[in-house]
Design a protein around this motif. Sequence first.
Motif, short mmCIF file in Angstrom:
data_model
loop_
_atom_site.label_atom_id
_atom_site.label_comp_id
_atom_site.label_asym_id
_atom_site.label_seq_id
_atom_site.Cartn_x
_atom_site.Cartn_y
_atom_site.Cartn_z
N GLU A 126 42.22 53.42 132.40
CA GLU A 126 42.70 54.53 131.58
C GLU A 126 44.19 54.42 131.31
O GLU A 126 44.66 54.74 130.22
CB GLU A 126 42.36 55.86 132.26
N PHE A 151 44.83 51.92 128.64
CA PHE A 151 44.40 52.42 127.34
C PHE A 151 45.38 53.48 126.83
O PHE A 151 45.65 53.56 125.62
CB PHE A 151 42.99 53.00 127.44
N LEU A 181 38.68 56.83 120.74
CA LEU A 181 37.50 56.98 121.61
C LEU A 181 36.51 55.85 121.38
O LEU A 181 35.96 55.28 122.33
CB LEU A 181 36.81 58.32 121.32
N TRP A 228 37.72 52.67 122.83
CA TRP A 228 37.50 52.62 124.28
C TRP A 228 36.07 52.24 124.60
O TRP A 228 35.80 51.40 125.45
CB TRP A 228 37.85 53.98 124.89
N THR A 265 40.64 62.26 125.52
CA THR A 265 40.62 62.85 126.86
C THR A 265 40.67 61.79 127.94
O THR A 265 41.20 62.03 129.02
CB THR A 265 39.34 63.69 127.03
N ILE A 266 40.14 60.63 127.66
CA ILE A 266 40.10 59.60 128.70
C ILE A 266 41.49 59.12 129.09
O ILE A 266 41.67 58.50 130.12
CB ILE A 266 39.26 58.39 128.26
N ARG A 291 42.25 65.31 133.26
CA ARG A 291 41.20 66.20 132.81
C ARG A 291 41.57 67.64 133.14
O ARG A 291 42.17 67.91 134.17
CB ARG A 291 39.88 65.83 133.47
N GLY A 337 35.16 61.24 133.32
CA GLY A 337 35.80 60.44 132.28
C GLY A 337 34.85 59.41 131.71
O GLY A 337 33.93 58.95 132.37
#
Lengths: 211, 365
Positions: free
Chosen positions: A45, A48, A82, A85, B22-23, B27, B35
């Motif tokens: 994460e 990213f 998104l 990912w 959101t990832i 959170r 996630g």
Amino acid sequence: MKIAVQHLADGWTHSVMRLMRERWRGAAGVVDRPTDAALWECGDEAAFAELYDRYAEAVWNHAYRLTASWSTAEDLTSTTFLTAWRRRHEIRLVHDSALPWLFTVAANLARSEFRRSSRFQRLLHRVPPETTERDHADQVASSVDGERRLREVLDAVELLPRAEREAVELVLLGELPIASAAEVLGVAEVSVRARISRARARLRNLIEGQS
Amino acid sequence: MNIELPPRRQLPPEIKERMRPTITRARPRGRAWMGAAAAAALVITGGVFLTQSTQQHEPAPFAAVSADLARCREALRDDRWSVVNTLELRARKVLVGIDGRLCELTRTRVTAFDAAGATAVRTPSGLVVGRPPVQARSMTAHQHDPAAPRADWSPPTVITLDLFLVDADPTKPENSTLTMEFDGHQVQLTFGDIPVRGTPQDSYSNDASTAHSANLLDRCLDNAIPKRAAPGFENDWQAGAMTGVPGVLLARNGKGDWGVCEVDDAGSGALTGTIARNPAASGVEVLHRGWVAGTGTFTIAGLAPAGTKVELDLGGGTVLAPPLPITLGSFALQHRFAPAANPPAGAMIKLVNSANEVIYIAPVA
């Protein structure tokens, strides 16, 4: 306002793009930052998030040029990352930059998710995720006019054959170098140049026909 | 050909954070979802839960995820199909494939489908599956039938980053409406405009025999899903006494509620009558009683204490005493009179306890 985008010939665009490119093209020429490839290989994460920080602005602007709507561009940008990912195992880095691939993802999403005309999609995507940025009053008129002109262009681009449309989206709308577009599309540079040339002719006819 | 393009803008920080997936950020507290990183990381193991339910529901009633994956792969005829996400809603699961195909699982059915070309689709069981507005965090749903406004209801929903599920009532007419509200913004659809995808296939998780009591119960529970029984009814059920097929199956849940399922020739029926029972002092409570005229078949089922026996008094001194197994404190008796005809006038059924006391008596006819 008429901005000529012929391979960044316009002075304003050129200077802005030159500044932005240094950031957008990833870490190829920057020694104190990890490369896009290194970040992508991390796959976590934090990596990213770094890629998001690098390319959010570029993708957001490109998303606007694909949709002619800033609120939709927000949705599209978020969805692009998104999707990136989720599909990160499919990424094709171009000169160590993830940007061409992100532009391709955004364009595919724009076609499949944001521009299709089914009734349900129109309804669903009419729902704003949150409040959208508002233009200042003195900018509203020119903004609306700019969006109208951009929509005319997009309507014409939509009518192009797929190969030409993809080239236009990357090179003319996304202002990527021909070489990067060729690599992400998996074709020779000369093919991209030919597609762009044909597309320009078609667009001229289409847009003149609209007016 | 010059293309007029608007100038690029500098991305305002607040918009950048608003768009940030959101990832890539912490959170929010109190949220139930995991996630997408975790979801993707566990692809090999077959998927994980990534749900944020808008209503309370019971713990998962299903077996291991690997079993779900196997059932979906069989339905899809694809041994290499991989899952990136699993959502669950009211005794159903939806497995989301890495290739975008979806698989709905109930206890006894599996429906493979895709949502290509549409942002939302519905399955024959009434499950509406769609893609929510970007980063929508909550949703509710409401079904309205203009011809029967009193039958309006708010189906349970689940929303994640990528998908939403609505447990819609599939029996609502095509001109009814489904209103969904995402973070306060409403979207109203005509039910008939949502395309139906997938064809359910039988897929029993227990013994292959459709007459197996566990399979019969599972099918009864599956068929009860559209009947909108009380929340939680779908979980924690055990098969009680049952007759043959066709016949009757009783079942009890963890709260002590009893249900009755009338099973047809194909081993299918729907669980009904899920009402908490308070058996009388005798311990006998008849939950089902039926007589199929012309077939000579009499059925009675209910609750009875251990050691209870049954007597069929046909009059004239003829008393039949068929076996009466007691399962989980329940019995189910089916008797076929020979020849197939109405029972003799005055025939009585009696339940007798272990002290030889008649604790229940009623005419058969």
